[in-house]
Design a protein around this motif. Structure first.
Motif, mmCIF file in Angstrom:
data_model
loop_
_atom_site.group_PDB
_atom_site.id
_atom_site.type_symbol
_atom_site.label_atom_id
_atom_site.label_comp_id
_atom_site.label_asym_id
_atom_site.label_seq_id
_atom_site.Cartn_x
_atom_site.Cartn_y
_atom_site.Cartn_z
ATOM 1 N N GLY A 172 5.536 -9.664 -7.345
ATOM 2 C CA GLY A 172 5.874 -11.090 -7.468
ATOM 3 C C GLY A 172 6.865 -11.330 -8.588
ATOM 4 O O GLY A 172 7.865 -12.046 -8.420
ATOM 5 N N PRO A 213 8.795 -8.275 7.933
ATOM 6 C CA PRO A 213 8.202 -6.969 8.260
ATOM 7 C C PRO A 213 8.817 -6.436 9.547
ATOM 8 O O PRO A 213 9.167 -7.213 10.438
ATOM 9 N N GLU A 249 11.652 -9.989 -0.767
ATOM 10 C CA GLU A 249 10.719 -9.825 0.327
ATOM 11 C C GLU A 249 11.508 -9.881 1.623
ATOM 12 O O GLU A 249 12.422 -10.684 1.748
ATOM 13 N N TYR A 293 0.564 -6.175 -6.890
ATOM 14 C CA TYR A 293 1.078 -7.394 -6.270
ATOM 15 C C TYR A 293 1.672 -8.357 -7.290
ATOM 16 O O TYR A 293 2.635 -9.048 -7.029
ATOM 17 N N ARG A 294 1.073 -8.401 -8.471
ATOM 18 C CA ARG A 294 1.653 -9.274 -9.485
ATOM 19 C C ARG A 294 3.042 -8.754 -9.865
ATOM 20 O O ARG A 294 3.997 -9.504 -10.000
ATOM 21 N N MET A 337 2.116 1.978 -3.373
ATOM 22 C CA MET A 337 1.062 2.569 -4.192
ATOM 23 C C MET A 337 0.954 4.076 -3.924
ATOM 24 O O MET A 337 0.908 4.894 -4.852
ATOM 25 N N PRO A 346 -4.355 -2.724 -6.985
ATOM 26 C CA PRO A 346 -3.762 -3.759 -6.108
ATOM 27 C C PRO A 346 -3.295 -5.008 -6.867
ATOM 28 O O PRO A 346 -2.161 -5.468 -6.671
ATOM 29 N N GLY A 347 -4.134 -5.531 -7.724
ATOM 30 C CA GLY A 347 -3.756 -6.763 -8.433
ATOM 31 C C GLY A 347 -2.496 -6.572 -9.253
ATOM 32 O O GLY A 347 -1.554 -7.369 -9.213
ATOM 33 N N ALA A 369 -2.666 -7.624 13.067
ATOM 34 C CA ALA A 369 -4.030 -8.102 12.850
ATOM 35 C C ALA A 369 -4.316 -8.195 11.368
ATOM 36 O O ALA A 369 -3.884 -7.345 10.586
ATOM 37 N N GLY A 370 -4.969 -9.278 10.959
ATOM 38 C CA GLY A 370 -5.343 -9.428 9.550
ATOM 39 C C GLY A 370 -4.170 -9.829 8.698
ATOM 40 O O GLY A 370 -4.170 -9.631 7.488
ATOM 41 N N GLY A 371 -3.126 -10.368 9.305
ATOM 42 C CA GLY A 371 -1.969 -10.814 8.514
ATOM 43 C C GLY A 371 -0.966 -9.697 8.389
ATOM 44 O O GLY A 371 -1.327 -8.523 8.281
ATOM 45 N N ARG A 372 0.314 -10.041 8.465
ATOM 46 C CA ARG A 372 1.330 -8.999 8.387
ATOM 47 C C ARG A 372 1.625 -8.729 6.922
ATOM 48 O O ARG A 372 1.856 -9.648 6.145
ATOM 49 N N PRO A 373 1.565 -7.469 6.510
ATOM 50 C CA PRO A 373 1.812 -7.162 5.101
ATOM 51 C C PRO A 373 3.254 -7.503 4.741
ATOM 52 O O PRO A 373 4.142 -7.452 5.586
ATOM 53 N N ARG A 374 3.475 -7.858 3.480
ATOM 54 C CA ARG A 374 4.835 -8.171 3.050
ATOM 55 C C ARG A 374 5.587 -6.886 2.777
ATOM 56 O O ARG A 374 5.072 -5.996 2.120
ATOM 57 N N LEU A 403 0.824 -1.206 0.000
ATOM 58 C CA LEU A 403 0.000 0.000 0.000
ATOM 59 C C LEU A 403 0.859 1.258 0.000
ATOM 60 O O LEU A 403 0.574 2.238 -0.697
#
Lengths: 114, 914
Positions: A55, A68, A65, A51-52, A32, A47-48, A75-80, A29
């Protein structure tokens, strides 16, 4: 491990992502936002797409990568988080050079002021 | 600002690949919402549908492309692992193979057990023998830079090599700029007292330069110095073993005194643990010392020209010096010295003296090399045979898996992969076998050391070390390859008929040829081993059949050495031995008691003699004989038969006419058919000889040296008639150290206590050494050939057994696989006998091929044994014939057992199986 060579010229949004990562590690984010801000809202990453791209850039070894940082939200997963690699830095610089070449031509042709 | 429904966004996010969705749900959601907000801010209300449309399109495109990327990533990884696999992936695959192999072996516990046990025993035995080879032959001697150490020796004409005589050594040392450092040493047994209990110890009298030459310093205290040596100071350096045994490793031992032959010596140092000198394996001075004292040559030593070539000399080459050069220089210097310093009377001797330098390592281990390598080769052969057995077992078992392998190959497993998988199995077996084998080897190598002849050098240095472990590791790899490579290559050989059915009716020619070759090779190796073992056994039995010349049974021997302290003059020495022999012959059960300077089967000495009024015919013969100085009724006690004249007796006292008894060989050689009785001989050369001695008797020949040596001329001279000076002499001490021999009417061991008591009654402090029966002495003198014959025959029997199992196994499998074919033959009217003969013929043809190859190889290689053989040729036809016969019988039995099952074939069952 790089599996393929970065295409030259770099895709514009790849270049912008690398540029965003050039001086600090960021998560998706933040990249972006950085790109949007730096291009004056002209390059709007989705976003798509983002992230692609990340990758693919990781596949060919231009970014990597990383763990973090400790203060990253959990919470909600740690962003990469991503970091530019030496190869990425080199590819980014090469692209900037290429663009600078065009700028120089434009100057010679008096399209821009010196 | 109303927020767009995050529920919709979340729904949309489900399109993403799971791993991304789970990890970054919030981040993705936040990014989507940020994008929607961004578009709305840019385009206003109208932007909302556009933004949603754009987001949905982006999400779906990305969801598809991310999955495509993921697949490509996986394909690339697979490609890498196939062609240039990263190590981790390869390791994982190997681990998979090993796990798979372990599962397979678990499913066949009997097979695994048999193979592992065979490997453990053979690898264990091979490792154990290698441990000995390593400790004795391969490890460097425990001195600094041992390759630069040489042993210097003197020889006289064809005789020798011996050590240096004292004057020769001193002259040599004074001029030996040839070497960095040089030292003389000489062993002697002393009575050690002052620390309880008294015992006999080996003392090495050595130059002060000895430790410096060897490059080892005492661990405690100091070495003795040149001044100590020159002024003959009574100082001593102890070995670590003696220090441990007598002083319990107390550092305060340095400075204390010990008594050597009842003379005080001050301990000045202790050598480090592991320091052993002199080494066994040398020709003389070859017993490791307990104590080192200065050699301190006496004035009489220094004048001893032409006698007592008994000092070992060790020297260190200068840096860059070669042994060859040292050898040439040593010979030249020894010859020049002899010509210069020997008295004119000995000019003949001086002209014959020469010297040599050989690497110390060669001198120590050279005489054990062949012995150990032969044993090692034998055990290696057994391992090879076992590998061939196991290879056929694995191959046979794997043939049952032919279809599985064909399926795996059809499903795309490459040949390399399949080979690796099959090798994993043999590697697993070999590894387990090796670990067990290594444990076994620890125990076996100890057993070998216990069994080994005590004359074998460096036995104490035998033990596991890095090199042994490395050897076992290498052995594991080689074994795994030997056992597994053939089956693996054979099974994965491209053919493609295995999936077709009906290919089992007959074992293929190729298959039979492979098994046949394996079995023939096993038999051939077994034959070579059997021939080797047979030769050594026959040689050993010939050695045991050698007539020693005396009666071995019921003969007790012991050693006594009188110290100068307490027995200063000749009279006291003579008095002691006279009384001792008188007392001992009174002991009930003793029929004759005597003493001598040396027992048979020991060291044989040579002394030059002259014959009075010699016939010209024998003048050209070398005039040297083994002198034995005997007291009491020694010759009778030994049971040496009298051929002519009389034995020596009490009448041959110091004051009576000097006499001698000679053996038959000497009588025949110098007097032929005429009677030597009454003739006179004397020690020394014609020009300068001692008193004449009249020959009063001729006795039978005795093996004075080892059993395998030629009988030489021998003389027995009354010890009582030896000059006072020689008897009192304490430097060499030969005449005061006698070996007592007692002929018993009962088993000699029953006499031991009484005999000890009688000796204590005369001198309570005197230690008695080497109490042993003559049978023990004979046994020890045959220890080397016994060791050899025992081990090689043991391995040969093991080899024969394994080869027999190999041939029986091959036939059993062949029969069971040919069962349908045999059934058809029988259904078509073949006689059972015909089938039986057919199967046996198949086995015997293989056996014959193996036997022929083996006999030929044995014929070619048996020559390496010649130095270990006695009395037979390495191509002894008798041994070859026996082995051929034995192997033929064993092969026939091994063939007959599985072939017998042919006679029980039920043609109906056999056909139904089809």
């Amino acid at each position: 491990m790089p599996t393929t060579k970065p295409p030259a010229p770099l895709e514009p949004h790849w270049f912008q992502i690398l540029l965003a990562l050039a001086d600090r590690d960021l998560h998706g984010l933040a990249i972006m936002d950085d790109v949007l801000e730096r291009t004056g809202g002209r390059m709007r990453l989705w976003p798509g797409m983002l992230y692609r791209a990340l990758g693919r850039l990781a596949d060919i070894g231009l970014v990597t990568e990383i763990e973090p940082p400790d203060d990253a939200p959990i919470a909600g997963g740690r962003p990469r988080f991503f970091r530019i690699t030496t190869a990425g830095r080199r590819a980014c610089a090469a692209e900037a050079e290429r663009l600078a070449g065009f700028v120089a031509v434009a100057r010679r042709k008096k399209l821009l002021r010196a | 600002m109303p927020r767009p429904s995050s529920a919709f966004v979340r729904l949309l996010l489900r399109a993403y690949p799971r791993h991304l969705r789970v990890r970054e749900r919030d981040a993705l959601e936040a990014a989507c919402i940020a994008c929607l907000a961004r578009e709305r801010a840019r385009l206003g209300r109208l932007g909302v549908p556009y933004a949603w449309g754009r987001l949905i399109a982006d999400t779906i495109t990305a969801a598809i492309l991310l999955r495509v990327d993921e697949r490509r990533r996986r394909r690339l990884a697979w490609h890498h692992s196939q062609h240039s696999a990263p190590k981790e992936i390869l390791m994982t695959r190997i681990w998979q193979d090993v796990k798979y192999a372990a599962r397979l072996l678990q499913r066949a516990p009997l097979f695994s057990l048999v193979v592992i046990a065979t490997l453990a025993v053979t690898i264990g035995a091979t490792t154990a023998v290698f441990t000995v080879v390593n400790g004795v032959l391969l490890r460097a001697l425990p001195y600094r830079d041992p390759t630069r150490l040489v042993l210097l020796q003197e020889a006289i004409g064809e005789m020798g090599p011996w050590g240096f005589s004292a004057p020769d050594y001193l002259a040599f040392e004074a001029r030996a700029g040839l070497f960095e450092s040089i030292a003389a040493f000489r062993n002697r047994e002393y009575e050690l007292s002052g620390v309880e209990p008294p015992e006999r110890v080996i003392v090495t009298r050595a130059s002060a330069t000895l430790f410096e030459t060897l490059g080892v310093r005492p661990a405690l205290g100091r070495p003795f110095t040149r001044e100590d040596d020159e002024s003959a100071r009574p100082v001593a350096v102890l070995s670590d073993a003696l220090w441990t045994r007598k002083f319990a490793r107390d550092p305060a031992a340095v400075g204390r005194a010990i008594l050597l032959d009842r003379q005080p010596f001050t301990i000045v140092g202790v050598m480090p643990n592991g320091f052993i000198f002199p080494q066994r394996g040398l020709l003389i001075n070859n017993v490791p010392a307990d104590v080192y004292v200065p050699i301190a040559f006496t004035p009489s030593d220094r004048r001893g020209f032409g006698s007592m070539y008994a000092n070992g000399v060790v020297a260190r080459l200068k840096p860059g010096g070669t042994v060859t050069q040292a050898n040439v220089d040593t010979r030249a210097l020894v010859q020049a010295n002899a010509r210069e310093i020997y008295p004119a009377a000995l000019s003949g001797l001086a002209a014959a003296v020469s010297g040599s330098a050989t690497p110390l390592t060669d001198e120590v281990i050279g005489r054990s090399r062949t012995l150990l390598w032969v044993v090692f080769a034998a055990v290696g052969c057994v391992l090879l045979i076992a590998c061939a057995d196991i290879a056929s077992l694995i191959l046979a078992r794997a043939m049952a898996r032919e279809r599985e392998i064909a399926v795996r190959s059809a499903l795309g497993a490459g040949r390399g992969r399949l080979i690796r998988q099959l090798l994993a199995e043999s590697a697993l077996l070999a590894s387990i076998g090796s670990v067990l084998g290594l444990l076994l080897a620890v125990w076996l190598s100890r057993a070998l050391v216990a069994l080994a002849p005590s004359t074998l050098p460096r036995l104490h240095e035998i033990g596991l070390d890095a090199r042994v472990l490395l050897f076992t590791a290498a052995l594991t790899v080689v074994t795994a390859l030997l056992c597994g490579m053939l089956p693996a290559l054979e099974l994965t050989r491209p053919r493609g008929s295995a999936l077709k059915d009906g290919s089992r009716t007959s074992t293929g020619r190729r298959e039979r040829r492979i098994f046949g070759t394996l079995v023939a090779a096993q038999l051939a190796i077994a034959v070579v081993l059997l021939v080797g073992g047979g030769l050594l056994l026959r040689s050993f039995s010939k050695l045991m059949a050698v007539d020693t010349g005396f009666r071995v049974e019921r003969l007790l021997t012991l050693g006594i050495s009188l110290p100068a302290q307490g027995y200063r003059d000749a009279a006291s020495v003579r008095g002691f031995y006279s009384r001792l022999l008188d007392d001992l012959s009174q002991v009930p059960g003793v029929s004759a008691a005597g003493a001598s300077t040396g027992l048979p089967l020991g060291v044989r000495d040579l002394r030059v003699f002259t014959i009075e009024q010699e016939s010209p015919a024998t003048r050209e013969l070398p005039h040297s004989a083994d002198p034995e100085y005997v007291a009491g009724r020694y010759v009778e006690a030994l049971g040496i038969p009298l051929k002519r004249g009389r034995y020596l007796g009490a009448e041959d006292a110091a004051a009576s006419e000097p006499v001698a008894v000679i053996n038959e060989t000497m009588a025949r050689r110098f007097w032929g058919t005429s009677d030597p009785i009454g003739q006179r001989i004397a020690w020394g050369l014609e020009s300068q000889h001692g008193p004449w001695m009249r020959i009063v008797g001729v006795v039978g020949d005795v093996k004075q040296g080892a059993l395998n040596t030629e009988t030489i001329s021998q003389t027995y001279v009354p010890w009582m008639q030896v000059s006072d000076g020689m008897i009192a002499d304490n430097v060499v001490g030969i005449m005061r150290s006698l070996r007592v021999a007692l002929r018993g009417e009962v088993e000699p061991t029953a006499l031991t206590d009484t005999v000890r008591a009688r000796i204590r009654a005369i001198d309570s402090a005197l230690p008695v050494t080497s109490v042993q029966t003559m049978s023990e002495i004979v046994k020890r003198s045959t220890a080397v050939p016994r060791f050899n014959a025992l081990l090689v025959s043991l391995f040969a029997v093991l080899a024969l057994l394994l080869a027999a199992i190999g041939i029986a196994g091959m036939l059993a499998m062949s029969v069971s696989r040919r069962m349908p074919e045999l059934g058809i033959r029988m259904a078509l009217g073949a006689q059972r006998q015909t089938l039986l003969a057919m199967v046996i013929r198949q086995g015997m043809i293989t056996a014959a091929a193996g036997l022929a190859t083996g006999l030929l190889s044995a014929w070619l290689v048996s020559r390496v044994l010649s130095s270990l053989l006695f009395g037979i040729s390495p191509r002894d036809p008798m041994t070859f014939a026996t082995v051929a016969g034995l192997l033929g019988v064993v092969a026939l039995v091994a063939c007959a057992l599985p072939a017998w099952s042919v006679t029980r074939v039920d043609p109906l069952k056999a056909l139904r199986a089809e």
